[in-house]
Design a protein around this motif. Structure first.
Motif, PDB file in Angstrom:
ATOM      1  N   TRP A 156       4.604  40.887  15.823  1.00 23.09           N
ATOM      2  CA  TRP A 156       5.817  41.224  15.070  1.00 23.09           C
ATOM      3  C   TRP A 156       6.873  41.827  15.997  1.00 23.09           C
ATOM      4  CZ3 TRP A 156       7.898  40.030  10.565  1.00 23.09           C
ATOM      5  CH2 TRP A 156       8.938  40.811  10.044  1.00 23.09           C
ATOM      6  N   ARG A 184       8.732  39.131  17.925  1.00 23.51           N
ATOM      7  CA  ARG A 184       9.196  38.001  17.107  1.00 23.51           C
ATOM      8  C   ARG A 184      10.627  37.615  17.427  1.00 23.51           C
ATOM      9  NH1 ARG A 184      10.210  42.543  14.335  1.00 23.51           N
ATOM     10  NH2 ARG A 184      12.009  42.707  12.947  1.00 23.51           N
ATOM     11  N   LEU A 226       6.126  33.417  14.193  1.00 27.13           N
ATOM     12  CA  LEU A 226       7.027  34.476  14.626  1.00 27.13           C
ATOM     13  C   LEU A 226       7.966  34.041  15.745  1.00 27.13           C
ATOM     14  CD1 LEU A 226       4.588  37.476  14.289  1.00 27.13           C
ATOM     15  CD2 LEU A 226       6.695  37.096  13.001  1.00 27.13           C
ATOM     16  N   ALA A 282       4.654  37.665   7.459  1.00 25.19           N
ATOM     17  CA  ALA A 282       4.260  36.859   8.627  1.00 25.19           C
ATOM     18  C   ALA A 282       2.794  36.459   8.523  1.00 25.19           C
ATOM     19  CB  ALA A 282       4.498  37.651   9.907  1.00 25.19           C
ATOM     20  N   PRO A 310       5.767  42.329   8.369  1.00 26.72           N
ATOM     21  CA  PRO A 310       4.598  41.752   9.018  1.00 26.72           C
ATOM     22  C   PRO A 310       3.646  41.088   8.026  1.00 26.72           C
ATOM     23  CG  PRO A 310       5.059  43.912   9.943  1.00 26.72           C
ATOM     24  CD  PRO A 310       5.960  43.746   8.752  1.00 26.72           C
TER      25      PRO A 310
END
Length: 333
Positions: free
Chosen positions: A190, A193, A293, A205, A202
Motif C-alpha cells: 500500500w 502504490r 496497486l 486493495a 488497504p
C-alpha cells in the motif's frame, strides 16, 4: 601506598563479584513474554545480532546486547540456526541462547497456497500433526479475537507462504504468524502504490487482489486483469467476475456456473451489483497485490481464457466476441 593498592584490589574484587552475581542472576532469571507460548522466526542467513533483535522484537524481554555478548563470549556467535522457535514462560536468557544455537526449532512445515479460502485454510491446518489444535472449537470471530485481529471477516487476511511450526505448539500461533505476515505485506504494498489507483483503503486493495488472484494463475496476466477491472470501474461497468459469483453461492455451487447463477443476486454477484464485493474471496499472493496497486494503463475491458491458463485481452465487445469464438464456445469475460 601498599595499603592503597590493597584497598583498590579489594574494591575491584568486590565489584567483580557483584557484577558476576548480577550477571548470573540476569542469565538465570526467567524473562517476561507478551504471551506464552510465543513463536519467533529467525530467517535464513541471520547473524547472532539479528537473531537476538528478532527475539526481543517478538515480545521477549531479553537484552539483545546481552544475548550477543554471551554468544560471542562462549564462542557460539556463528552457530545461530534459522527456523521458527517456540518459547514458553519461565525460559531464561541462557536457555534462549541454547535454543538458537542448537537449532531446537520447528519440526513441521505448512504451505498456505495462494487462492485458498479461509475455510480451506482451516481444514488444512486441522489436519496437521504435532500441533495443539485449538482453532476447531472456535468460530471465525473467536479465532480472529484470539490471534489479536480486529477485522470482522477472516477471508483474505492471511498471507500465502510456507510456515514452519514447533511440535506441540498451538495452531493459533500459525494463524497469528500468517495474519501478521499479510498485515506487513499489505502495508508495504500500500505504501508503494500508484497514487492514481481508485482504492480507498488497504482493505479494498485486498478485495481487488483476491479477485485478480482467482481470475488467473498466470502471474504475467495479473496486471492486465487488474487493469480490466479498473477500466470497468471507471465507466461504472459491473466487474463481472465469475469467481466472486461462485464464492457468494457457497455450498450451492456444484462445479458448473449457469446463466441463472449470474442473474441471482447475492452480495458477491458482480454481474448484478456494481463495485467491489463486501470482502475478499480468497487469499491473494504478492503478485496479485503488486498487480492491483501498480497496474499498467491499458484500454482493455474484456478477457477470455485461451485454454492454456493464460488469457486473451480485448479492448471492446467486438474483439472480445472474436476471441471467445476462437478460444471458447462459452466465454463470458
Amino acid at each position: 601506598m601498599r595499603r592503597l593498592i590493597s584497598r583498590l584490589l579489594l574494591v575491584l574484587i568486590i565489584a567483580a563479584l557483584l557484577i558476576g552475581i548480577v550477571l548470573t542472576w540476569m542469565l538465570h532469571a526467567p524473562v517476561n513474554m507478551v504471551r506464552s507460548p510465543l513463536e519467533v522466526e529467525v530467517p535464513a542467513g541471520s547473524s547472532m545480532r539479528q537473531a537476538a533483535r528478532q527475539v526481543a522484537a517478538a515480545g521477549i524481554e531479553v537484552s539483545p546486547i546481552l544475548l550477543e555478548v554471551l554468544a560471542r563470549a562462549s564462542g557460539q556467535a556463528h552457530r545461530v540456526k534459522a527456523g521458527s522457535y517456540e518459547f514458553v514462560a519461565g525460559a531464561n536468557t541462557l536457555e534462549i541462547l541454547d535454543k538458537l544455537v542448537r537449532g531446537d526449532a520447528t519440526q513441521g512445515e505448512f504451505a498456505l497456497i495462494e487462492g485458498w479460502t479461509f475455510q480451506r485454510m482451516r481444514a488444512e491446518i486441522a489436519k496437521l500433526s504435532g500441533l495443539k489444535q485449538e482453532a476447531p472449537t472456535l468460530s471465525d470471530a473467536e479465532l480472529l479475537s484470539r490471534i489479536g485481529a480486529k477485522d470482522g471477516n477472516a477471508e483474505g487476511l492471511f498471507f500465502p507462504d510456507t510456515y514452519f511450526y514447533a511440535t506441540g505448539g498451538s495452531d493459533l500461533a500459525l494463524y497469528r504468524r500468517a495474519y501478521l505476515a499479510m498485515q506487513r505485506r499489505l502495508a508495504e504494498a500500500w505504501a508503494a502504490r500508484d497514487a492514481s489507483v481508485p482504492l480507498a483503503s488497504p482493505y479494498e486493495a485486498l478485495i481487488m487482489a483476491s479477485l485478480v488472484e482467482k481470475e488467473t494463475g498466470v502471474e504475467s496476466d495479473r496486471p492486465n486483469v487488474a487493469s480490466v477491472f479498473y477500466n470497468r470501474l471507471s465507466i461504472n461497468m459491473p466487474l463481472q467476475t465469475d469467481p466472486s459469483v461462485i464464492y457468494g453461492m457457497g455450498e450451492r455451487f456444484d462445479g458448473n456456473l449457469r446463466r441463472a447463477d449470474l442473474t441471482t443476486d447475492t452480495p458477491y454477484n458482480t454481474y448484478t451489483r456494481r463495485g467491489f464485493p463486501p470482502t475478499p474471496i480468497a487469499m491473494p499472493g504478492p503478485a496479485a497485490l503488486r498487480a492491483v496497486l501498480n497496474p499498467p494503463r491499458t484500454n482493455y475491458l474484456y478477457f477470455v481464457a485461451r485454454g492454456d491458463g493464460s488469457s486473451e485481452f480485448s479492448r471492446n465487445l467486438e474483439e472480445h466476441n472474436r476471441a471467445v469464438a476462437r478460444y471458447q464456445k462459452r466465454g463470458r469475460k
